[in-house]
Scaffold this motif. Structure first.
Motif: not given
Ligand code: FAD
Ligand code: DLZ
Length: 508
Positions: A460-470, A475-480
Motif C-alpha cells: 500500500m505504501d509503495r504504490h500510494r501514487d497509483k492507488f491513493g486516489g482509488n 479506507q485502507m489508506y485511512a487506517t494506514w
C-alpha cells in the motif's frame, strides 16, 4: 481435392467449427502430439497426459464416426515436432493444399499458423456463449470493462436463470450469501476419479519417460479423459457438491484440496464439456429444488461471466498482454513456488497440492499464491509463466487475464478495479491454515509476524501514487495514515528485511 482439418489438443469437441465446416467424405483430420506444444512451457506432467490421452480417444471416436484421421504420436519417427510442420508433412503426403482450422487459444500458435505456406481458413471458436465480435461490440466505447455487466448480457442471451426478462430470485448476483469461512467438516469427497485404461496407461508411460523431470506428480492420474467420463464427473459434482458450492466457494482447508469445487475447468477448456451444457445442468438442479439459487447463480457466473469475459479481454488486448507490468514489479519468482519449502503454511499447502494434482481452486490461486506474488512485487511475466506451467486447465487465453490482469494488476486495471491484496487476516478468516503456521497471523510486527501482514502495508505504501486516489482503497489508506509513525516505520523496515531475505533465497 482433400483439405486438412486441424484439431488441436484443446479442441476435442464434435461440434468444433473446423469439423462442422469440413466434408467427412473428402477431407482429412490432422491431429498431432508435438514437442513444440509439449515444451513451449514445461507443463505439469498431468496436463500433458490429460491432453495426449484425450486426443487419442477423440481421434478414435472421429474414426469410428467415419473420418479419415492422420494422428501423429509424440514418439513417431517422422514427427516434425510442431503443428505447422505436421500440417506441411500431411499436405505433402495427401496432396492437400488447404487447411481448415478453428481459431486457437494462444497468439503464439495463431501467428505460427498464419506464417505457414498453406492456404488457411480459420473459423471462429463457437464453443463459447459469446463470439469475440459480441464481446468487442459490448466493450466498444465503455470507459471500464466490468465483468458483471457483460455477464448480465449473457444471462439475457442464454435465458439462464431468467424469468420473464428478469433475473430469477430478483437479483443478478447472490454473492452476499456466499463466501462463508471454512466449514468444520466437508461432506463431499472430491471430484469423481477414473482408473486409467490401456490408452491412458500408455500415455502415462510416455509422459513419464519424456517429461518425468518436470515440476508435478504424474501418478496417481485420475482425471477424466473422454466426454463420457467428463459428463459423469459433472453429474457427480451437481448432485453432491453444487448445493454448497456458493457457501464455501472461497474457503480453504489444510486437509481438503477440493472442498465443493467442480474441478471441471480442464474438461471445459479442452472441449470434453460444453460450457452451456454445464450451466444448463446446474440450472436444472435449481429448478428441481436440488440446489439453492446462491450456489447455482455463483457457479453459472463463473462460467458465462468470468470465463467468457477473460477470453474477450485476452483477444481484445493483443499479444503483448502477457508482458504488461503496470506496477513495475521486478523481483524473481521465489524457489518455494517449486519446492513448497516455506514457513508460510497457506503457500506451502497451495504449492503442494498444485504439484500433486495440477489443481488449486480459485481462492488459492488468487488470494494465496497470487496475493503473495503481488505483495512481494514478483515480476508478473514470471508469475504468468508459473501459472501457465503448473495448472491442468492453463491455456493462455484464460490463464493470462486471470494472472496478469486479475491477480497481478499488471494490466493497470483493465480487469480489476482494485488490486486483489490482503493481509493474513483474510486467509485466517477463510481457512484453517494459520492455526498450524510457523508465523503468527495475529502478530503485525516482530520475528513471528505473518509476512502477508507486513507486505500488505508495504504494498500500500509503495504504490500510494497509483492507488491513493482509488475510492475502493480509501479506507485502507485511512487506517494506514492513522497508525503511529514509529509503528509504520517498524512495519516497513521488517517488510524490507523480509523481502531482502526472499531475494537472497533464504528460507522464509
Ligand atoms: P469452480 O470453482 O468449480 O468454478 C466452475 C467453473 O467456472 C470452472 O471450472 C471454470 O470453468 C469457471 N471459472 C471460474 N472462475 C473462472 C475465472 N476466473 N476465469 C475463467 N473461468 C473461471 N481458469 C482456467 O480455466 N485456466 C487457468 O489457467 C486459470 N488460471 C487462473 C489463475 C489465477 C491467478 C486465478 C485467480 C484464476 C485462474 N483461473 C483459471 C480461474 C479459476 O481459478 C479456475 O477456473 C478454477 O479454479 C478451476 O477449478 P474448478 O473447475 O474447480 O472451478
Ligand atoms: C497443451 C498442449 C500440449 C501439451 N500438447 C499438445 C499437442 O501435442 N498437440 C496439440 O495439438 N495441442 C497440444 N496442446 C494444446 C495446445 O498447446 C493449444 O491448442 C494451444 O496452446 C492453443 O490453445
Amino acid at each position: 481435392m482433400s483439405r486438412l482439418v486441424l484439431v488441436l489438443g484443446d479442441q476435442l469437441s464434435e461440434n468444433l467449427s473446423a469439423l462442422k465446416n469440413a466434408n467427412k467424405d473428402s477431407d482429412i483430420v490432422v491431429m498431432a502430439e508435438v514437442a513444440d506444444e509439449a515444451t513451449y512451457v514445461q507443463h505439469h506432467p498431468k496436463k500433458i497426459a490429460l491432453i495426449f490421452a484425450a486426443m487419442r480417444k477423440f481421434a478414435a471416436r472421429l474414426r469410428d464416426d467415419g473420418w479419415d484421421v492422420r494422428y501423429t504420436e509424440l514418439d513417431d519417427t517422422d514427427n516434425c515436432g510442431s503443428i505447422p510442420g505436421e500440417l506441411l508433412r500431411r499436405a505433402d503426403e495427401t496432396g492437400a493444399k488447404e487447411v481448415i482450422a478453428t481459431q486457437c487459444g494462444e497468439w503464439r500458435l495463431i501467428n505460427a499458423l498464419e506464417d505457414m505456406p498453406l492456404k488457411l481458413t480459420v473459423h471462429p471458436d463457437t464453443r463459447f456463449v459469446a463470439s469475440l465480435d459480441e464481446f468487442n461490440d459490448w466493450a466498444e466505447g465503455r470507459k471500464s470493462l466490468r465483468m458483471e455487466y457483460f455477464y448480465r448480457e449473457l444471462r439475457r442471451k442464454t435465458g439462464l436463470l431468467m424469468e420473464d426478462g428478469e433475473p430469477a430470485g430478483g437479483k443478478w448476483n447472490f454473492d452476499h450469501d456466499n463466501r462463508k469461512p471454512a466449514p468444520d467438516a466437508v461432506d463431499f469427497n472430491g471430484p469423481m476419479e477414473f482408473t486409467p485404461d490401456d490408452t491412458v496407461e500408455e500415455v502415462l508411460d510416455l509422459v513419464e519417460a519424456r517429461f518425468g523431470n518436470s515440476f508435478g506428480t504424474l501418478r496417481p492420474f485420475w482425471y477424466a479423459t473422454d466426454q463420457g467420463q467428463a459428463r459423469r464427473a459433472l453429474s457427480h459434482f451437481i448432485k453432491h457438491a453444487l448445493p454448497k458450492f456458493g457457501d464455501f466457494q472461497d474457503a480453504m482447508l489444510d486437509d481438503n484440496r477440493f472442498l465443493y469445487h467442480s474441478v471441471i475447468s480442464a474438461y471445459i477448456n479442452i472441449g470434453l464439456l460444453d460450457p452451456l451444457e454445464v450451466c444448463q445442468a446446474a440450472e436444472q438442479a435449481w429448478e428441481d429444488g436440488d440446489a439453492p439459487i446462491n450456489a447455482v447463480e455463483g457457479f453459472i457466473r463463473q462460467i458465462i461471466g468470468w470465463r467468457e469475459y477473460v477470453r474477450g479481454i485476452y483477444f481484445r488486448e493483443g499479444p503483448d498482454y502477457t508482458r504488461r507490468n503496470a506496477l513495475n514489479h521486478q523481483r524473481k519468482l521465489p524457489e518455494f513456488f517449486w519446492t513448497a519449502d516455506t514457513k508460510m503454511r497457506c503457500v506451502a499447502k497451495a504449492v503442494e497440492q498444485t504439484r500433486d494434482e495440477a489443481y488449486a481452486h480459485h481462492i488459492q490461486r488468487l488470494m494465496v499464491t497470487g496475493n503473495f506474488a503481488l505483495l512481494a512485487g514478483i515480476n508478473p511475466h514470471e508469475v504468468h509463466e508459473w501459472y501457465l506451467r503448473v495448472y491442468i486447465d492453463a491455456f493462455e487465453w484464460v490463464e493470462a487475464p486471470n494472472v496478469v490482469g486479475m491477480s497481478q494488476f499488471a494490466d493497470d486495471g483493465i480487469i480489476a478495479s482494485k488490486p486483489y491484496v490482503s493481509s493474513g487476516s483474510y486467509i485466517d478468516k477463510m481457512s484453517d491454515h494459520c492455526k498450524a503456521c510457523d508465523y503468527k497471523v495475529k502478530d503485525k510486527t516482530g520475528e513471528n509476524a505473518c509476512p502477508f501482514n507486513l507486505l500488505y502495508w508495504h504494498f500500500m505504501d509503495r504504490h500510494r501514487d497509483k492507488f491513493g486516489g482509488n475510492p475502493r482503497m480509501g479506507q485502507m489508506y485511512a487506517t494506514w495514515d492513522r497508525m503511529k509513525d514509529d509503528r509504520k516505520e517498524t512495519v516497513l523496515r521488517e517488510a524490507d528485511q523480509f523481502l531482502e531475505k526472499l531475494s537472497k533465497g533464504e528460507r522464509v
